[in-house]
Design a protein around this motif. Sequence first.
Motif, mmCIF file in Angstrom:
data_model
loop_
_atom_site.group_PDB
_atom_site.id
_atom_site.type_symbol
_atom_site.label_atom_id
_atom_site.label_comp_id
_atom_site.label_asym_id
_atom_site.label_seq_id
_atom_site.Cartn_x
_atom_site.Cartn_y
_atom_site.Cartn_z
ATOM 1 N N ILE A 222 0.825 -1.205 0.000
ATOM 2 C CA ILE A 222 0.000 0.000 0.000
ATOM 3 C C ILE A 222 0.857 1.252 0.000
ATOM 4 O O ILE A 222 0.603 2.196 -0.735
ATOM 5 C CB ILE A 222 -0.952 -0.010 1.213
ATOM 6 N N ASP A 223 1.895 1.272 0.835
ATOM 7 C CA ASP A 223 2.775 2.433 0.951
ATOM 8 C C ASP A 223 4.059 1.993 1.638
ATOM 9 O O ASP A 223 4.125 0.909 2.221
ATOM 10 C CB ASP A 223 2.087 3.524 1.773
ATOM 11 N N PHE A 224 5.069 2.820 1.547
ATOM 12 C CA PHE A 224 6.316 2.566 2.268
ATOM 13 C C PHE A 224 7.012 3.888 2.516
ATOM 14 O O PHE A 224 6.768 4.874 1.830
ATOM 15 C CB PHE A 224 7.227 1.592 1.503
ATOM 16 N N GLY A 225 7.884 3.893 3.532
ATOM 17 C CA GLY A 225 8.649 5.081 3.853
ATOM 18 C C GLY A 225 8.936 5.151 5.335
ATOM 19 O O GLY A 225 8.341 4.431 6.141
ATOM 20 N N ALA A 226 9.902 5.985 5.693
ATOM 21 C CA ALA A 226 10.316 6.165 7.085
ATOM 22 C C ALA A 226 10.723 4.832 7.710
ATOM 23 O O ALA A 226 10.490 4.587 8.890
ATOM 24 C CB ALA A 226 9.225 6.844 7.899
ATOM 25 N N GLY A 227 11.302 3.952 6.882
ATOM 26 C CA GLY A 227 11.775 2.667 7.383
ATOM 27 C C GLY A 227 10.686 1.639 7.615
ATOM 28 O O GLY A 227 10.899 0.636 8.291
ATOM 29 N N ARG A 228 9.485 1.851 7.040
ATOM 30 C CA ARG A 228 8.344 0.963 7.256
ATOM 31 C C ARG A 228 7.697 0.631 5.916
ATOM 32 O O ARG A 228 7.891 1.329 4.931
ATOM 33 C CB ARG A 228 7.306 1.627 8.152
ATOM 34 N N LEU B 61 6.932 -3.904 15.992
ATOM 35 C CA LEU B 61 7.941 -3.039 16.589
ATOM 36 C C LEU B 61 9.127 -3.890 17.014
ATOM 37 O O LEU B 61 8.960 -4.878 17.732
ATOM 38 C CB LEU B 61 7.362 -2.312 17.807
ATOM 39 N N ARG B 62 10.301 -3.520 16.578
ATOM 40 C CA ARG B 62 11.501 -4.266 16.965
ATOM 41 C C ARG B 62 11.849 -3.962 18.404
ATOM 42 O O ARG B 62 11.803 -2.819 18.849
ATOM 43 C CB ARG B 62 12.664 -3.890 16.065
ATOM 44 N N THR B 63 12.225 -5.009 19.127
ATOM 45 C CA THR B 63 12.601 -4.842 20.523
ATOM 46 C C THR B 63 14.087 -5.109 20.728
ATOM 47 O O THR B 63 14.702 -4.501 21.580
ATOM 48 C CB THR B 63 11.792 -5.788 21.429
ATOM 49 N N ARG C 266 -1.083 -5.179 2.652
ATOM 50 C CA ARG C 266 -2.330 -5.895 2.884
ATOM 51 C C ARG C 266 -2.110 -7.359 2.567
ATOM 52 O O ARG C 266 -1.642 -7.714 1.493
ATOM 53 C CB ARG C 266 -3.459 -5.352 2.017
ATOM 54 N N PHE C 267 -2.409 -8.209 3.535
ATOM 55 C CA PHE C 267 -2.374 -9.663 3.386
ATOM 56 C C PHE C 267 -3.805 -10.146 3.564
ATOM 57 O O PHE C 267 -4.328 -10.125 4.681
ATOM 58 C CB PHE C 267 -1.481 -10.315 4.441
ATOM 59 N N GLY C 268 -4.459 -10.534 2.473
ATOM 60 C CA GLY C 268 -5.876 -10.865 2.574
ATOM 61 C C GLY C 268 -6.641 -9.621 2.983
ATOM 62 O O GLY C 268 -6.506 -8.571 2.373
ATOM 63 N N ARG C 269 -7.403 -9.716 4.052
ATOM 64 C CA ARG C 269 -8.169 -8.535 4.489
ATOM 65 C C ARG C 269 -7.489 -7.741 5.598
ATOM 66 O O ARG C 269 -8.061 -6.790 6.133
ATOM 67 C CB ARG C 269 -9.567 -8.945 4.918
ATOM 68 N N TYR C 270 -6.269 -8.110 5.956
ATOM 69 C CA TYR C 270 -5.565 -7.453 7.064
ATOM 70 C C TYR C 270 -4.430 -6.563 6.566
ATOM 71 O O TYR C 270 -3.619 -6.981 5.748
ATOM 72 C CB TYR C 270 -5.031 -8.500 8.044
ATOM 73 N N VAL C 271 -4.386 -5.361 7.084
ATOM 74 C CA VAL C 271 -3.334 -4.398 6.740
ATOM 75 C C VAL C 271 -2.337 -4.371 7.888
ATOM 76 O O VAL C 271 -2.715 -4.208 9.051
ATOM 77 C CB VAL C 271 -3.933 -2.996 6.492
ATOM 78 N N LEU C 272 -1.053 -4.560 7.550
ATOM 79 C CA LEU C 272 0.007 -4.622 8.551
ATOM 80 C C LEU C 272 1.084 -3.597 8.258
ATOM 81 O O LEU C 272 1.411 -3.321 7.107
ATOM 82 C CB LEU C 272 0.630 -6.026 8.568
ATOM 83 N N ASP C 273 1.655 -3.061 9.303
ATOM 84 C CA ASP C 273 2.746 -2.083 9.254
ATOM 85 C C ASP C 273 3.993 -2.810 9.755
ATOM 86 O O ASP C 273 4.044 -3.219 10.915
ATOM 87 C CB ASP C 273 2.367 -0.910 10.152
ATOM 88 N N ARG C 274 4.972 -2.993 8.860
ATOM 89 C CA ARG C 274 6.173 -3.758 9.219
ATOM 90 C C ARG C 274 7.437 -2.974 8.889
ATOM 91 O O ARG C 274 7.428 -2.094 8.038
ATOM 92 C CB ARG C 274 6.206 -5.079 8.436
ATOM 93 N N PRO C 275 8.554 -3.318 9.541
ATOM 94 C CA PRO C 275 9.821 -2.659 9.240
ATOM 95 C C PRO C 275 10.257 -2.911 7.800
ATOM 96 O O PRO C 275 10.013 -3.982 7.244
ATOM 97 C CB PRO C 275 10.814 -3.306 10.204
ATOM 98 N N ALA C 276 10.910 -1.907 7.214
ATOM 99 C CA ALA C 276 11.482 -2.011 5.874
ATOM 100 C C ALA C 276 12.713 -1.116 5.825
ATOM 101 O O ALA C 276 12.628 0.043 5.410
ATOM 102 C CB ALA C 276 10.474 -1.608 4.812
ATOM 103 N N PRO C 277 13.866 -1.618 6.265
ATOM 104 C CA PRO C 277 15.070 -0.786 6.311
ATOM 105 C C PRO C 277 15.416 -0.118 4.983
ATOM 106 O O PRO C 277 15.956 0.981 4.966
ATOM 107 C CB PRO C 277 16.162 -1.764 6.732
ATOM 108 N N THR C 278 15.067 -0.734 3.866
ATOM 109 C CA THR C 278 15.383 -0.131 2.567
ATOM 110 C C THR C 278 14.540 1.102 2.279
ATOM 111 O O THR C 278 14.853 1.866 1.369
ATOM 112 C CB THR C 278 15.202 -1.146 1.425
ATOM 113 N N ALA C 279 13.491 1.328 3.048
ATOM 114 C CA ALA C 279 12.638 2.502 2.868
ATOM 115 C C ALA C 279 12.974 3.598 3.867
ATOM 116 O O ALA C 279 12.182 4.518 4.082
ATOM 117 C CB ALA C 279 11.166 2.093 3.010
ATOM 118 N N GLU C 280 14.144 3.517 4.471
ATOM 119 C CA GLU C 280 14.543 4.468 5.513
ATOM 120 C C GLU C 280 14.569 5.914 5.030
ATOM 121 O O GLU C 280 14.119 6.819 5.726
ATOM 122 C CB GLU C 280 15.925 4.070 6.050
#
Length: 76
Positions: free
Chosen positions: A10-16, A52-54, A20-34
Motif C-alpha cells: 500500500i505504501d512505504f517510507g520512514a523505514g516501514r 515493533l523491533r525490541t 495488505r495480506f488478505g483482508r488485514y493491513v500490517l505495518d512492518r519494518p522495511a530498512p530499505t525505505a529508511e
Amino acid sequence: MFAPDQYALIDFGAGRKLERFGRYVLDRPAPTAEDVAPSDPAGWESAAARFLRTDGERGEWSDANSLPPTWTIQHA
C-alpha cells in the motif's frame, strides 16, 4: 507471487512498509525505505497491527488484538 486480491504493498517510507495480506493491513519494518517519505501518511491509520523491533531481529506486534491467530491467503 501473491494473487492480486490477496496481497498489496500500500505504501512505504520512514523505514516501514504498509501491506495488505488478505483482508488485514500490517505495518512492518522495511530498512530499505529508511530515506523515503510515505506517500500517504493518513493511510497508515488503517493498519490492524504494527511490528515493533525490541532487540535486533526480534520484536512484537502492537495493536494485534483485531487479528486472528492465523489466516490463509492464496499464493501462486
